[in-house]
Design an enzyme around this catalytic site. Structure first.
Site, PDB file in Angstrom:
ATOM      1  N   ARG A 198       1.033  -1.006   0.024  1.00 50.28           N
ATOM      2  CA  ARG A 198       0.039   0.036  -0.059  1.00 50.28           C
ATOM      3  C   ARG A 198       0.827   1.205   0.009  1.00 50.28           C
ATOM      4  NH1 ARG A 198      -5.217   1.079   3.536  1.00 50.28           N
ATOM      5  NH2 ARG A 198      -6.056  -0.084   1.983  1.00 50.28           N
ATOM      6  N   HIS A 221      -7.443   0.742  -6.464  1.00 44.28           N
ATOM      7  CA  HIS A 221      -7.476  -0.195  -5.303  1.00 44.28           C
ATOM      8  C   HIS A 221      -8.042  -1.347  -5.966  1.00 44.28           C
ATOM      9  CE1 HIS A 221      -7.548  -1.423  -1.283  1.00 44.28           C
ATOM     10  NE2 HIS A 221      -8.265  -0.831  -0.661  1.00 44.28           N
ATOM     11  N   GLN A 270      -9.817  -4.228  -3.526  1.00 47.79           N
ATOM     12  CA  GLN A 270     -11.087  -3.494  -3.237  1.00 47.79           C
ATOM     13  C   GLN A 270     -12.054  -4.004  -4.300  1.00 47.79           C
ATOM     14  OE1 GLN A 270     -12.164  -2.193   0.015  1.00 47.79           O
ATOM     15  NE2 GLN A 270     -13.735  -2.888  -0.882  1.00 47.79           N
ATOM     16  N   ASP A 275     -18.460   6.172  -0.993  1.00 50.87           N
ATOM     17  CA  ASP A 275     -16.879   6.094  -0.329  1.00 50.87           C
ATOM     18  C   ASP A 275     -16.561   7.340   0.265  1.00 50.87           C
ATOM     19  OD1 ASP A 275     -14.502   5.335   0.406  1.00 50.87           O
ATOM     20  OD2 ASP A 275     -13.615   5.268  -1.745  1.00 50.87           O
ATOM     21  N   ARG A 288     -12.741  -8.947   1.148  1.00 47.69           N
ATOM     22  CA  ARG A 288     -11.488  -8.557   0.795  1.00 47.69           C
ATOM     23  C   ARG A 288     -10.331  -9.858   0.908  1.00 47.69           C
ATOM     24  NH1 ARG A 288      -9.629  -3.282   1.118  1.00 47.69           N
ATOM     25  NH2 ARG A 288      -7.548  -4.609   0.473  1.00 47.69           N
TER      26      ARG A 288
END
Ligand code: CP
Length: 257
Positions: free
Chosen positions: A88, A115, A118, A175, A243
């Site tokens: 990350r 991402h 995700q 989000d 995830r």
């Protein structure tokens, strides 16, 4: 789809309590975190462990990639100790450099550009709850990325009207308005996004079959209400669990297991 189908298969095994599938036994993964995380860290570490492997967490102060040590050196050193790297980072170029210089597979755990883990968990959650991912998935997304998605077969309509956007939707996805790296814009974004909060009324306009999704962490009362997250049609927690299952399938694919 191959990876998503694998995620469904391995998820069923894990949920049944069967721990006999240990394809990562004897393998290790380095996890680089230049930014904070809960879901990404725990889902990767637990997922890798459940499939027999050992994960090593490297926090923001441990490496200081690009400051204490060049990214290309980090890539080669960590590859000497590990079978796979997840990272990350801030700049997307860092993940590209890691992938370029590491002889082992590198997984993107979020950059300032995207991402993808995700997205895979989101797709898995939609498959489970809506039954398909076609015709399901704006702050006016990056035009080049939209073009790539369109040329891959996605139908994308962009609107600035939340009521129009949600009408008849299978999934309403929101989000945080200011993500990591955008916190200095938080107040400005709060003003600009007035009217975009997903609340019970907006979900009602979407229709009785619409699910609510959010990649979390959520700021309740900002982009989404408490009531909308806690409603029966909210699938944010199964989405968060996915995830791990989506990433397990990604790691299985990358390690050829
Ligand atoms: N959704 C997500 O990536 O959560 P974390 O920032 O907690 O990892």
């Amino acid at each position: 789809m191959k990876i998503l189908n694998r995620a469904i298969e391995v998820k069923a095994m894990i949920k049944s309590g069967d721990r006999s599938f240990q394809p990562f036994k004897g393998k290790s993964m380095a996890m680089i975190f230049a930014k904070p995380s809960m879901r990404t860290r725990v889902s990767f570490e637990t997922g890798f462990f459940l499939l027999g492997g050992h994960a090593v967490y490297l926090g923001p102060d441990d490496i200081q990639m690009g400051k204490r040590e060049e990214t290309r050196d980090v890539a080669r050193v960590l590859s000497g100790y590990n079978d796979i790297i997840m990272a990350r980072v801030f700049a997307h170029q860092d993940i590209l450099d890691l992938a370029k210089y590491a002889p082992v597979p590198v997984i993107n755990g979020l950059t300032d550009y995207n991402h993808p883990c995700q997205i895979m968990a989101d797709a898995l959650t939609m498959l489970e709850h809506v039954g398909r991912i076609e015709n399901t998935k704006g702050f006016e997304p990056d035009a080049k990325t939209v073009e790539i998605a369109r040329s891959a077969g996605s139908k994308i309509e962009i609107t600035n009207d939340p009521k129009e956007a949600v009408k008849g939707a299978d999934v309403v996805y929101t989000d945080v308005w200011a993500s990591m790296g955008q916190k200095e814009e938080a107040e400005y974004r709060k003003k600009v996004f007035q009217g975009f909060m997903v609340d019970e009324a907006l979900m009602e306009m979407a229709g009785p079959k619409a699910f609510l999704m959010h990649c979390l962490p959520a700021e309740r009362g900002v982009e989404v209400t408490d009531g909308a997250i806690e409603a029966p049609n909210s699938i944010v927690f199964p989405q968060a669990e996915n995830r791990m299952h989506a990433q397990n399938a990604i790691m299985l694919h990358m390690l050829g297991a």
